[in-house]
Design a protein around this motif. Structure first.
Motif, PDB file in Angstrom:
ATOM      1  N   ALA A   9      75.701  -9.246  -1.260  1.00 19.02           N
ATOM      2  CA  ALA A   9      76.000  -8.855  -2.641  1.00 19.02           C
ATOM      3  C   ALA A   9      76.766  -7.538  -2.675  1.00 19.02           C
ATOM      4  CB  ALA A   9      74.697  -8.734  -3.442  1.00 19.02           C
ATOM      5  N   ILE A  10      76.386  -6.600  -1.792  1.00 19.40           N
ATOM      6  CA  ILE A  10      77.100  -5.321  -1.716  1.00 19.40           C
ATOM      7  C   ILE A  10      78.530  -5.541  -1.227  1.00 19.40           C
ATOM      8  CG2 ILE A  10      77.175  -3.056  -0.594  1.00 19.40           C
ATOM      9  CD1 ILE A  10      74.144  -3.162  -0.403  1.00 19.40           C
ATOM     10  N   GLN A  11      78.676  -6.364  -0.185  1.00 16.07           N
ATOM     11  CA  GLN A  11      80.009  -6.650   0.340  1.00 16.07           C
ATOM     12  C   GLN A  11      80.884  -7.322  -0.726  1.00 16.07           C
ATOM     13  OE1 GLN A  11      81.571  -6.059   3.204  1.00 16.07           O
ATOM     14  NE2 GLN A  11      79.999  -5.415   4.637  1.00 16.07           N
ATOM     15  N   PHE A  12      80.314  -8.259  -1.458  1.00 13.95           N
ATOM     16  CA  PHE A  12      81.085  -8.978  -2.482  1.00 13.95           C
ATOM     17  C   PHE A  12      81.578  -8.020  -3.565  1.00 13.95           C
ATOM     18  CE2 PHE A  12      81.738 -11.318  -6.383  1.00 13.95           C
ATOM     19  CZ  PHE A  12      82.386 -12.472  -5.962  1.00 13.95           C
ATOM     20  N   THR A  13      80.669  -7.243  -4.117  1.00 14.69           N
ATOM     21  CA  THR A  13      81.050  -6.355  -5.221  1.00 14.69           C
ATOM     22  C   THR A  13      81.947  -5.215  -4.750  1.00 14.69           C
ATOM     23  OG1 THR A  13      78.901  -5.243  -4.905  1.00 14.69           O
ATOM     24  CG2 THR A  13      79.057  -6.881  -6.675  1.00 14.69           C
ATOM     25  N   HIS A  14      81.684  -4.703  -3.537  1.00  8.02           N
ATOM     26  CA  HIS A  14      82.523  -3.619  -3.029  1.00  8.02           C
ATOM     27  C   HIS A  14      83.960  -4.079  -2.846  1.00  8.02           C
ATOM     28  CE1 HIS A  14      83.883  -0.152  -0.707  1.00  8.02           C
ATOM     29  NE2 HIS A  14      84.452  -1.024   0.098  1.00  8.02           N
ATOM     30  N   TRP A  15      84.143  -5.213  -2.167  1.00  7.65           N
ATOM     31  CA  TRP A  15      85.499  -5.672  -1.877  1.00  7.65           C
ATOM     32  C   TRP A  15      86.205  -6.225  -3.099  1.00  7.65           C
ATOM     33  CZ3 TRP A  15      87.860  -3.744   2.000  1.00  7.65           C
ATOM     34  CH2 TRP A  15      87.137  -3.354   3.133  1.00  7.65           C
ATOM     35  N   ALA A  16      85.446  -6.737  -4.068  1.00  4.73           N
ATOM     36  CA  ALA A  16      86.067  -7.172  -5.322  1.00  4.73           C
ATOM     37  C   ALA A  16      86.731  -5.993  -6.016  1.00  4.73           C
ATOM     38  CB  ALA A  16      85.028  -7.815  -6.233  1.00  4.73           C
ATOM     39  N   ILE A 174      74.063  -1.532  -8.282  1.00  9.68           N
ATOM     40  CA  ILE A 174      72.784  -2.222  -8.525  1.00  9.68           C
ATOM     41  C   ILE A 174      72.248  -2.810  -7.222  1.00  9.68           C
ATOM     42  CG2 ILE A 174      71.711  -4.203  -9.673  1.00  9.68           C
ATOM     43  CD1 ILE A 174      73.663  -3.687 -12.016  1.00  9.68           C
ATOM     44  N   ALA A 175      73.128  -3.431  -6.443  1.00  7.96           N
ATOM     45  CA  ALA A 175      72.704  -4.026  -5.175  1.00  7.96           C
ATOM     46  C   ALA A 175      72.243  -2.953  -4.191  1.00  7.96           C
ATOM     47  CB  ALA A 175      73.852  -4.835  -4.576  1.00  7.96           C
ATOM     48  N   LEU A 176      72.934  -1.830  -4.151  1.00 10.03           N
ATOM     49  CA  LEU A 176      72.563  -0.739  -3.250  1.00 10.03           C
ATOM     50  C   LEU A 176      71.205  -0.146  -3.601  1.00 10.03           C
ATOM     51  CD1 LEU A 176      75.909   1.227  -2.792  1.00 10.03           C
ATOM     52  CD2 LEU A 176      74.432   0.421  -0.940  1.00 10.03           C
ATOM     53  N   ALA A 177      70.939  -0.033  -4.891  1.00  5.51           N
ATOM     54  CA  ALA A 177      69.698   0.602  -5.339  1.00  5.51           C
ATOM     55  C   ALA A 177      68.463  -0.175  -4.900  1.00  5.51           C
ATOM     56  CB  ALA A 177      69.717   0.748  -6.857  1.00  5.51           C
ATOM     57  N   GLY A 178      68.617  -1.454  -4.604  1.00  2.00           N
ATOM     58  CA  GLY A 178      67.464  -2.278  -4.224  1.00  2.00           C
ATOM     59  C   GLY A 178      67.204  -2.353  -2.735  1.00  2.00           C
ATOM     60  N   PHE A 179      67.976  -1.623  -1.930  1.00  2.00           N
ATOM     61  CA  PHE A 179      67.770  -1.676  -0.485  1.00  2.00           C
ATOM     62  C   PHE A 179      66.512  -0.924  -0.084  1.00  2.00           C
ATOM     63  CE2 PHE A 179      71.421  -3.839   0.972  1.00  2.00           C
ATOM     64  CZ  PHE A 179      71.298  -3.961   2.346  1.00  2.00           C
ATOM     65  N   PRO A 180      65.725  -1.451   0.861  1.00  2.00           N
ATOM     66  CA  PRO A 180      64.507  -0.753   1.303  1.00  2.00           C
ATOM     67  C   PRO A 180      64.842   0.504   2.093  1.00  2.00           C
ATOM     68  CG  PRO A 180      64.918  -2.661   2.686  1.00  2.00           C
ATOM     69  CD  PRO A 180      65.912  -2.736   1.562  1.00  2.00           C
ATOM     70  N   GLU A 181      63.931   1.460   2.073  1.00  2.00           N
ATOM     71  CA  GLU A 181      64.094   2.683   2.851  1.00  2.00           C
ATOM     72  C   GLU A 181      63.712   2.413   4.302  1.00  2.00           C
ATOM     73  OE1 GLU A 181      65.101   5.738   2.071  1.00  2.00           O
ATOM     74  OE2 GLU A 181      65.478   5.356  -0.066  1.00  2.00           O
ATOM     75  N   ILE A 182      64.423   3.049   5.210  1.00  2.00           N
ATOM     76  CA  ILE A 182      64.034   3.014   6.615  1.00  2.00           C
ATOM     77  C   ILE A 182      63.252   4.291   6.896  1.00  2.00           C
ATOM     78  CG2 ILE A 182      64.840   3.019   9.001  1.00  2.00           C
ATOM     79  CD1 ILE A 182      67.248   1.452   8.168  1.00  2.00           C
ATOM     80  N   GLN A 183      61.973   4.150   7.099  1.00  2.00           N
ATOM     81  CA  GLN A 183      61.108   5.309   7.286  1.00  2.00           C
ATOM     82  C   GLN A 183      61.097   5.712   8.756  1.00  2.00           C
ATOM     83  OE1 GLN A 183      59.864   6.891   4.758  1.00  2.00           O
ATOM     84  NE2 GLN A 183      60.461   5.362   3.241  1.00  2.00           N
TER      85      GLN A 183
END
Length: 387
Positions: A9-16, A174-183
């Motif tokens: 989803a991030i790749q799609f929206t970014h490249w669009a 929106i897609a970026l905001a839903g990514f989990p944190e790497i602790q």
């Protein structure tokens, strides 16, 4: 945990957003009354800023004690969105509008290495991210964006292009905001395995850095022909709608190759793939120079299958192969920055050659593609002493 769908989803929206803004930058800026020489300068400046900023951003990400890639991408996305939004304000001056457009392209380009590094980082952290599949989705987005924006400009004008670009960029946020944190803290890394400084990186990875010059020349050719496609089409009797169709063809034929790149890697080494891509760019450059009509340009766009479609994902894996994990983000940043530098030089060269017509641009493109191919063949199979 499988993050491929969210990453796609991030790749799609970014490249669009990114591809649409870059592909029609010349059309948009010339339409707004920006002088042709200034168009080339601004596009080159955007690429140069991207080239200079990506290693700096990557160094910050590599040295940060906490995982910060998603936060950095969100900040850059907000910056890009604000620049697009401000251009929609009534009464904005032509030069301010042009500068804002340049900054939006810079911020969008600067995200690419961080976006690529996310897939490596999450895979290393135990998540599953299929980069090839996600990047293939991004190529589809480029195709759809090019086709729609080309039609929208021809039908409704350039203002609606900005609306579409802004909508795509908001979707990316929106897609970026839903990514989990790497602790995972990076402070515990031993001194022997800490990330190198930018200067030390060049000293340690000499052949890798030399190979980036070849990538830069290929980017130089690719950016010049794509961003000045309107000039090529006008010379053949076409318009922005024909540009959209040409870019749509290129992106659509590239998408399946990028999507299934993991399977291609099982047959060919990453260095071999880079060589194939370089030769394909050169053949396409020669074909463009001798093309006598729009239909031939359309046919030549099928070379995207073996040129950019291979180069885009191969860069990521090539960097991963040649650079240690603790320098991973910098390795991705330098190869993306090299491509961005090439794009900047191509945009600048195209702007300077604009007054001499499409023939001069296409002849310069042959020289750029030839130089890139020669350097790629001479360097990519060499190994650095530390690896």
């Amino acid at each position: 945990m499988n993050l491929t769908y969210r990453y796609s989803a991030i790749q799609f929206t970014h490249w669009a957003s990114s591809s649409g803004a870059a592909a029609f930058a010349t059309t948009y800026l010339l339409n707004k009354g920006v002088p042709s020489g200034m168009v080339g300068f601004l596009l080159a400046l955007a690429g140069l800023c991207s080239c200079l900023s990506q290693p700096v951003l990557a160094s910050l990400a590599d040295r940060a004690e906490k995982f910060v890639l998603t936060k950095m991408l969100l900040i850059m996305s907000v910056m890009c969105s604000v620049c697009i939004l401000l251009q929609l304000l009534p009464g904005i001056s032509i030069m301010l509008m042009a500068v804002l457009y340049m900054v939006s392209i810079w911020s969008s380009d600067a995200m690419v290495s961080l976006l690529n590094a996310i897939s490596v980082a999450y895979n290393n952290a135990g998540y599953f991210v299929d980069y090839g599949a996600a990047r293939g989705i991004g190529a589809v987005a480029s195709a759809v964006s090019s086709l729609i924006i080309g039609w929208v400009i021809a039908k409704f004008g350039t203002t609606w292009m900005l609306v579409l670009l802004l909508a795509a960029r908001l979707g990316s946020m929106i897609a970026l905001a839903g990514f989990p944190e790497i602790q995972q803290s990076r402070s515990a890394v031993s001194a022997d395995h800490r990330s190198l400084s930018i200067g030390a990186f060049f000293g340690q990875y000499r052949w890798y850095c030399l190979s980036l010059l070849g990538i830069a020349f290929l980017g130089m050719y690719h950016a010049m022909t794509e961003n000045y496609m309107i000039v090529i089409m006008n010379a053949l009797g076409g318009n922005s709608s024909h540009v959209g169709v040409a870019l749509f063809i290129a992106a659509m034929v590239a998408a399946p190759v990028i999507f299934f790149f993991e399977k291609i890697r099982k047959v060919f080494r990453d260095t071999t793939v880079l060589k194939i891509a370089a030769v394909s760019f050169f053949i396409k450059a020669v074909g463009f120079y001798f093309a006598g009509n729009i239909q031939t340009i359309y046919l030549l766009q099928f070379f995207q299958i073996s040129s950019y479609a291979l180069l885009a994902p191969a860069q990521v894996y090539y960097a991963k192969e040649k650079v240690r994990d603790n320098d991973m983000v910098k390795g991705q940043a330098f190869i993306t920055a090299a491509y961005a530098l090439g794009c900047a030089a191509g945009n600048f060269a195209g702007g300077q050659l604009l007054s001499q017509g499409a023939g001069a641009i296409l002849l310069a493109g042959i020289c750029m593609a030839a130089a890139g191919t020669a350097i790629v063949f001479a360097t990519v199979t060499k190994s650095d002493f530390c690896l």
